[in-house]
Every structure is written in structure tokens, then in C-alpha cells.
Design a protein around this motif. Structure first.
Motif, PDB file in Angstrom:
ATOM      1  N   ILE A 175       0.862  -1.256   0.059  1.00  0.00           N
ATOM      2  CA  ILE A 175      -0.158   0.019   0.119  1.00  0.00           C
ATOM      3  C   ILE A 175       0.979   1.304   0.043  1.00  0.00           C
ATOM      4  CG2 ILE A 175      -1.976   1.301   1.092  1.00  0.00           C
ATOM      5  CD1 ILE A 175      -2.735  -1.213   2.614  1.00  0.00           C
ATOM      6  N   VAL A 176       0.712   2.024  -1.094  1.00  0.00           N
ATOM      7  CA  VAL A 176       1.815   3.086  -1.230  1.00  0.00           C
ATOM      8  C   VAL A 176       1.153   4.488  -1.368  1.00  0.00           C
ATOM      9  CG1 VAL A 176       3.167   3.923  -3.122  1.00  0.00           C
ATOM     10  CG2 VAL A 176       3.116   1.655  -2.689  1.00  0.00           C
ATOM     11  N   SER A 177       1.676   5.293  -0.825  1.00  0.00           N
ATOM     12  CA  SER A 177       1.178   6.981  -0.735  1.00  0.00           C
ATOM     13  C   SER A 177       1.223   7.500  -2.170  1.00  0.00           C
ATOM     14  CB  SER A 177       2.238   7.598   0.284  1.00  0.00           C
ATOM     15  OG  SER A 177       2.005   9.045  -0.075  1.00  0.00           O
ATOM     16  N   GLY A 178       0.273   7.964  -2.515  1.00  0.00           N
ATOM     17  CA  GLY A 178       0.184   8.739  -3.674  1.00  0.00           C
ATOM     18  C   GLY A 178       1.038   9.835  -3.861  1.00  0.00           C
ATOM     19  N   VAL A 201       2.391   3.357   3.057  1.00  0.00           N
ATOM     20  CA  VAL A 201       1.577   4.136   3.910  1.00  0.00           C
ATOM     21  C   VAL A 201       0.737   3.312   4.631  1.00  0.00           C
ATOM     22  CG1 VAL A 201      -0.182   4.508   2.102  1.00  0.00           C
ATOM     23  CG2 VAL A 201       0.069   5.839   4.003  1.00  0.00           C
ATOM     24  N   GLY A 202       0.442   3.396   6.051  1.00  0.00           N
ATOM     25  CA  GLY A 202      -0.501   2.625   6.729  1.00  0.00           C
ATOM     26  C   GLY A 202      -1.890   2.823   6.772  1.00  0.00           C
ATOM     27  N   ALA A 203      -2.333   2.499   5.537  1.00  0.00           N
ATOM     28  CA  ALA A 203      -3.709   2.614   5.227  1.00  0.00           C
ATOM     29  C   ALA A 203      -4.519   1.340   5.093  1.00  0.00           C
ATOM     30  CB  ALA A 203      -4.087   3.354   3.659  1.00  0.00           C
ATOM     31  N   ALA A 204      -4.178   0.201   5.450  1.00  0.00           N
ATOM     32  CA  ALA A 204      -4.719  -0.980   5.437  1.00  0.00           C
ATOM     33  C   ALA A 204      -6.231  -0.995   5.968  1.00  0.00           C
ATOM     34  CB  ALA A 204      -3.852  -2.346   6.056  1.00  0.00           C
ATOM     35  N   PRO A 205      -6.281  -0.390   7.186  1.00  0.00           N
ATOM     36  CA  PRO A 205      -7.572  -0.301   7.791  1.00  0.00           C
ATOM     37  C   PRO A 205      -8.609   0.486   6.971  1.00  0.00           C
ATOM     38  CG  PRO A 205      -5.858   0.040   9.510  1.00  0.00           C
ATOM     39  CD  PRO A 205      -5.317   0.217   8.308  1.00  0.00           C
ATOM     40  N   ASP A 206      -8.289   1.409   6.270  1.00  0.00           N
ATOM     41  CA  ASP A 206      -9.078   2.383   5.619  1.00  0.00           C
ATOM     42  C   ASP A 206      -9.584   1.563   4.253  1.00  0.00           C
ATOM     43  OD1 ASP A 206      -8.981   4.616   7.292  1.00  0.00           O
ATOM     44  OD2 ASP A 206      -7.335   5.236   6.351  1.00  0.00           O
ATOM     45  N   LEU A 207      -8.625   0.996   3.629  1.00  0.00           N
ATOM     46  CA  LEU A 207      -8.707   0.079   2.482  1.00  0.00           C
ATOM     47  C   LEU A 207      -9.858  -1.002   2.676  1.00  0.00           C
ATOM     48  CD1 LEU A 207      -8.319  -0.241  -0.686  1.00  0.00           C
ATOM     49  CD2 LEU A 207      -6.180  -1.512   0.021  1.00  0.00           C
ATOM     50  N   LEU A 231      -1.404   0.941  -5.159  1.00  0.00           N
ATOM     51  CA  LEU A 231      -1.089  -0.459  -5.016  1.00  0.00           C
ATOM     52  C   LEU A 231      -0.041  -1.087  -5.837  1.00  0.00           C
ATOM     53  CD1 LEU A 231      -4.855  -2.063  -4.300  1.00  0.00           C
ATOM     54  CD2 LEU A 231      -3.104  -1.258  -2.626  1.00  0.00           C
ATOM     55  N   SER A 232       0.894  -2.058  -5.352  1.00  0.00           N
ATOM     56  CA  SER A 232       2.034  -2.328  -6.011  1.00  0.00           C
ATOM     57  C   SER A 232       2.351  -3.829  -5.829  1.00  0.00           C
ATOM     58  CB  SER A 232       3.332  -1.464  -5.961  1.00  0.00           C
ATOM     59  OG  SER A 232       4.475  -1.933  -6.755  1.00  0.00           O
ATOM     60  N   GLY A 233       2.648  -4.532  -6.739  1.00  0.00           N
ATOM     61  CA  GLY A 233       3.563  -5.942  -6.484  1.00  0.00           C
ATOM     62  C   GLY A 233       4.773  -5.659  -6.232  1.00  0.00           C
ATOM     63  N   GLY A 234       5.531  -6.767  -6.456  1.00  0.00           N
ATOM     64  CA  GLY A 234       6.970  -6.656  -6.039  1.00  0.00           C
ATOM     65  C   GLY A 234       7.109  -7.323  -4.648  1.00  0.00           C
ATOM     66  N   GLY A 235       8.430  -8.101  -4.298  1.00  0.00           N
ATOM     67  CA  GLY A 235       8.612  -8.901  -3.014  1.00  0.00           C
ATOM     68  C   GLY A 235       8.779  -7.876  -1.937  1.00  0.00           C
ATOM     69  N   THR A 236       9.732  -6.532  -2.217  1.00  0.00           N
ATOM     70  CA  THR A 236      10.127  -5.711  -1.319  1.00  0.00           C
ATOM     71  C   THR A 236       9.665  -4.358  -1.835  1.00  0.00           C
ATOM     72  OG1 THR A 236      12.280  -5.375  -2.177  1.00  0.00           O
ATOM     73  CG2 THR A 236      11.800  -6.967  -0.300  1.00  0.00           C
ATOM     74  N   LEU A 247      14.129   5.933  -7.339  1.00  0.00           N
ATOM     75  CA  LEU A 247      13.333   4.866  -6.944  1.00  0.00           C
ATOM     76  C   LEU A 247      11.722   5.019  -6.725  1.00  0.00           C
ATOM     77  CD1 LEU A 247      15.924   3.308  -4.250  1.00  0.00           C
ATOM     78  CD2 LEU A 247      15.069   2.333  -6.589  1.00  0.00           C
ATOM     79  N   GLU A 248      11.709   6.555  -6.468  1.00  0.00           N
ATOM     80  CA  GLU A 248      10.186   6.805  -6.281  1.00  0.00           C
ATOM     81  C   GLU A 248       9.391   6.635  -7.646  1.00  0.00           C
ATOM     82  OE1 GLU A 248      12.240   8.914  -2.870  1.00  0.00           O
ATOM     83  OE2 GLU A 248      12.721   8.554  -5.229  1.00  0.00           O
ATOM     84  N   GLU A 249      10.186   6.945  -8.726  1.00  0.00           N
ATOM     85  CA  GLU A 249       9.692   6.871 -10.036  1.00  0.00           C
ATOM     86  C   GLU A 249       9.444   5.250 -10.334  1.00  0.00           C
ATOM     87  OE1 GLU A 249       7.913   7.580 -13.717  1.00  0.00           O
ATOM     88  OE2 GLU A 249       8.041   8.661 -11.807  1.00  0.00           O
ATOM     89  N   VAL A 250      10.453   4.494  -9.961  1.00  0.00           N
ATOM     90  CA  VAL A 250      10.402   3.141 -10.073  1.00  0.00           C
ATOM     91  C   VAL A 250       8.932   2.702  -9.438  1.00  0.00           C
ATOM     92  CG1 VAL A 250      11.366   0.937  -9.597  1.00  0.00           C
ATOM     93  CG2 VAL A 250      12.765   2.590 -10.416  1.00  0.00           C
ATOM     94  N   VAL A 251       8.596   3.306  -8.150  1.00  0.00           N
ATOM     95  CA  VAL A 251       7.577   2.711  -7.332  1.00  0.00           C
ATOM     96  C   VAL A 251       6.449   3.254  -8.266  1.00  0.00           C
ATOM     97  CG1 VAL A 251       6.412   2.881  -5.138  1.00  0.00           C
ATOM     98  CG2 VAL A 251       8.814   2.369  -5.200  1.00  0.00           C
ATOM     99  N   ARG A 252       6.406   4.375  -8.595  1.00  0.00           N
ATOM    100  CA  ARG A 252       5.131   5.115  -9.234  1.00  0.00           C
ATOM    101  C   ARG A 252       4.729   4.226 -10.554  1.00  0.00           C
ATOM    102  NH1 ARG A 252       3.278   7.701 -13.491  1.00  0.00           N
ATOM    103  NH2 ARG A 252       5.240   7.632 -14.454  1.00  0.00           N
ATOM    104  N   GLN A 253       5.680   3.781 -11.257  1.00  0.00           N
ATOM    105  CA  GLN A 253       5.620   3.064 -12.673  1.00  0.00           C
ATOM    106  C   GLN A 253       4.964   1.640 -12.086  1.00  0.00           C
ATOM    107  OE1 GLN A 253       8.883   3.006 -15.196  1.00  0.00           O
ATOM    108  NE2 GLN A 253       8.842   5.367 -15.217  1.00  0.00           N
TER     109      GLN A 253
END
Length: 380
Positions: free
Chosen positions: A28-31, A37-43, A100-105, A364-370
Motif C-alpha cells: 500500500i503506497v502513498s500517492g 503508507v499505513g492505510a490497510a484499515p481504510d482500504l 497498490l503495487s506488486g513486488g517482493g519488497t 526509486l520513487e519513479e520506479v515505485v510509481r511506475q
């Protein structure tokens, strides 16, 4: 005073052979800054009552969730279900302004910033494992394969042991940890290996012997349920399956379905053709082969159990794909196998794609965004 029933293993449920179940742990990733970001309860609150197959559940920290399919018959069923769940998740994430993102880490998150999800089991794990619990903010794919009976489940579990490097390499998508390129294809599994009940299951081939082992472990007080075993492959008696647990969460649901289809075709080949008999000595090279896959991926070398023969992992995957081709055809997963074969021939997996994005973007921020855009199906 303890009763004997406390130590008994749950009966192995009936399951249609070779059915599939797929579980994916998601970031779960901040926009805004593309950190976790700790948004699991909201999602999870937004997802409550939404119509989709399977289930969406919390995971150990607030910045991750787990989706799971219902029972799937084949590749197309798994792909359809995963796409349906993704659609609902992405729609609700968009409403919340998160991604949201995939990836192992996650490439640059720091474990010390994570918060344990507010549930009794997760708090218990945090108290038991200390900082390891927060370091477990890593993301894996689990594939369940239906087995006709418990003894065949154990046979299949141990037969799969020699193909663990395949599953690691095909799914590897965790080259970065805390902003550093680790040099590994799958750094995620190094975190899993830190847990005391990780590794591989004991070599027993009958459910009676496995139940005896389980009773001994429960009697020590170390184990309270099958969930306490973090093995690479474990039996799931409540589902009537074995659960393959070494895969990183792929970068897309399409790749996750392809890997599940590969595992299903491989299971059919193993159960129907019985190309070898699993032995305890197969595990002499297990940890070495596992490391080679995590570290070097397709270029790693594995030792064929029961021999001194070494093979490049890429070559062993291609050889196995040829052996299971007819089984994939019968299961309706030829497309999945062909797509994976193309990736193998080109030496591509999630780890190489993340590194390519980093080399191209330098951020790496752009890597995560993509990666988030790809997970959502908005970027090929």
C-alpha cells in the motif's frame, strides 16, 4: 492439565485434485511520496461489502494487505478472478488517494517506520519475534494446489522441492531493500529465513507420520497451529492442499496467474508420471539451490538432487517446460507456459524489470510509481 486433543492435527480435507488457489500480498503506497503508507484499515473498510471473488484480508503491518482467490479450476479462472479483485482494489484505492503495487519488497521503505496491524495474532507475533515482525513487511505469492489425499500431498510437497529454484527465479521481484540494490534477485526470502520455523518441511511421506511430528512440536510449546510453520512448502489440511510459499509477489496479476499455471502443470506432471521418488538426501543441496536462485536468478546453478550434475537454472526451467508441455495443454494453460518461456529466454523477471526502471529513471520513487501503474493495469 493438557488433553491429547490439543496436540492433534486437523484432518486433511477433501479437495479436487489440481485445483488452484492464489494469494498475493500487496504493497500500500502513498500517492504523494510513493513510500509505504499505513492505510490497510481504510482500504479494508472501503472493500467491505464490495462484490468480488475471493477475499481481501489484513497482513502483519498496516502498509500491506493480502488478496486471495476462490478455488480456481485452471489458468483462465485464476486470471479472471485476480483481475476482478484487482479492479475492486484499485477502484477503492483511487477513492482513498493511495496506490497498490506488486513486488517482493518496497525499494526504499524502512521497517522501523511500520506499524503492526491491530489484531491479536499480529500483536502476538510482534511480541514473539520482536523487530523481525516489522521486517516482515515483505510481499509474497502463495499458490495452493488441491491434492486427492494427504499422503499424495506429502509426496507432492517433497517432489516440488527440486523445483523451488524455478519458482523463485520466475517470480523474483525484490532486488532493492531500504534503498540499496542488494545484488539479489529475491532479497525477500532472506527475511523469511530469519524465522526459526522457516526452511523446509520434515521428510515424512505419510499423514500418520506427519501427525506424529506435529504432536511432538505442539508438545514442546513451540507450535500452536500449522500457521506457525513458515516452511517454503507446507500442507494446508483445512483446504486439502499444499501451499507453495517461495514466490515474490509478481509485478502484475497476469504474471501471478502464469506462475500459478506453471505450478499446476508441474504438479500434474509429477503426480501422473512420477519421474522420480523423493528422498531425504534430495535436501542435501536444497539450501544451496535455493540460494543460487535468490542470488543469481536465471544465471544461478543448481545441483540435481541425487547426483553431482550441475545445471544453469534457466536451462533447467526450459527443460522442465518441455516435459510439462502436454500437461499444460490438457489444463488449458499453454498460453501461460508460452508467455513464461518467452520471459525465460529473454532473461526477464520482476527483478530485472525493477533494475531496468532504476537504470532508466534514476529515481526509486519513479520506479515505485511506475510499478503501481503497472499493478493497476494502466502500464504494460
Amino acid at each position: 492439565m493438557s488433553s491429547d486433543t490439543e496436540y492433534e492435527l486437523q484432518a486433511f480435507s477433501q479437495s479436487a485434485p489440481l485445483t488452484l488457489g492464489v494469494e498475493l500480498e500487496l504493497q500500500i503506497v502513498s500517492g504523494q511520496d510513493y513510500n509505504l503508507v499505513g492505510a490497510a484499515p481504510d482500504l479494508l473498510r472501503e472493500m467491505a461489502g464490495r462484490q468480488h471473488p475471493g477475499d481481501v484480508k489484513p497482513e502483519i503491518t498496516d502498509s500491506m494487505i493480502e488478496l486471495s482467490t476462490d478455488i480456481c479450476q485452471d489458468y483462465q479462472d485464476a486470471l479472471t478472478q485476480l483481475r476482478s479483485i484487482r479492479h475492486q482494489l484499485v477502484s477503492q484505492a483511487d477513492r482513498l488517494g493511495i496506490l497498490l503495487s506488486g513486488g517482493g519488497t518496497h525499494p526504499f521503505q524502512h521497517w522501523g517506520q511500520q506499524a503492526i496491524f491491530d489484531a491479536p495474532r499480529f500483536h502476538h507475533l510482534s511480541q514473539l519475534y520482536g523487530y523481525l515482525a516489522k521486517q516482515f513487511t515483505i510481499f509474497g505469492q502463495h499458490v495452493h494446489i488441491g491434492c486427492p489425499d494427504p499422503d499424495q500431498a506429502l509426496w507432492l510437497l517433497h517432489a516440488f522441492g527440486r523445483y523451488i529454484p524455478h519458482l523463485i527465479t520466475l517470480s523474483a521481484a525484490s532486488p532493492f531493500v531500504q534503498g540499496i540494490d542488494t545484488g539479489f534477485q529475491s532479497a525477500r526470502l532472506n527475511s523469511v529465513f530469519a524465522f526459526p520455523l522457516s526452511g523446509r518441511a520434515p521428510f515424512v511421506l505419510t499423514w500418520d507420520d506427519f501427525a506424529a511430528y506435529y504432536r511432538k512440536m505442539v508438545a514442546t510449546g513451540v507450535v500452536k497451529s500449522m500457521k506457525d510453520f513458515y516452511w517454503d512448502i507446507r500442507p494446508k489440511p483445512e483446504f486439502g492442499t499444499i501451499e507453495l510459499r517461495v514466490m515474490d509477489t509478481p509485478l502484475s496479476v497476469e504474471r501471478a496467474a502464469q506462475i500459478a499455471a506453471y505450478a499446476q502443470a508441474l504438479a500434474r506432471y509429477l503426480l501422473q508420471e512420477k519421474p522420480f521418488a523423493p528422498q531425504e538426501d534430495d535436501y542435501l543441496v536444497y539450501t544451496y539451490n535455493r540460494f543460487q536462485a535468490c542470488r543469481f536468478g536465471y544465471d544461478g546453478r543448481l545441483v540435481v538432487p541425487g547426483s553431482a550434475e550441475q545445471r544453469v537454472i534457466r536451462d533447467d526451467i526450459l527443460r522442465t517446460m518441455a516435459q510439462i508441455e502436454l500437461h499444460a495443454y490438457d489444463l488449458g494453460s499453454t498460453e501461460a507456459l508460452n508467455l513464461l518461456r518467452t520471459e525465460v529466454l529473454q532473461g526477464r523477471n520482476g527483478a530485472s524489470e525493477v533494475r531496468d526502471a532504476w537504470a532508466r529513471e534514476g529515481s526509486l520513487e519513479e520506479v515505485v510509481r511506475q510499478g503501481c501503474e503497472r499493478w493497476a493495469g494502466r502500464l504494460s
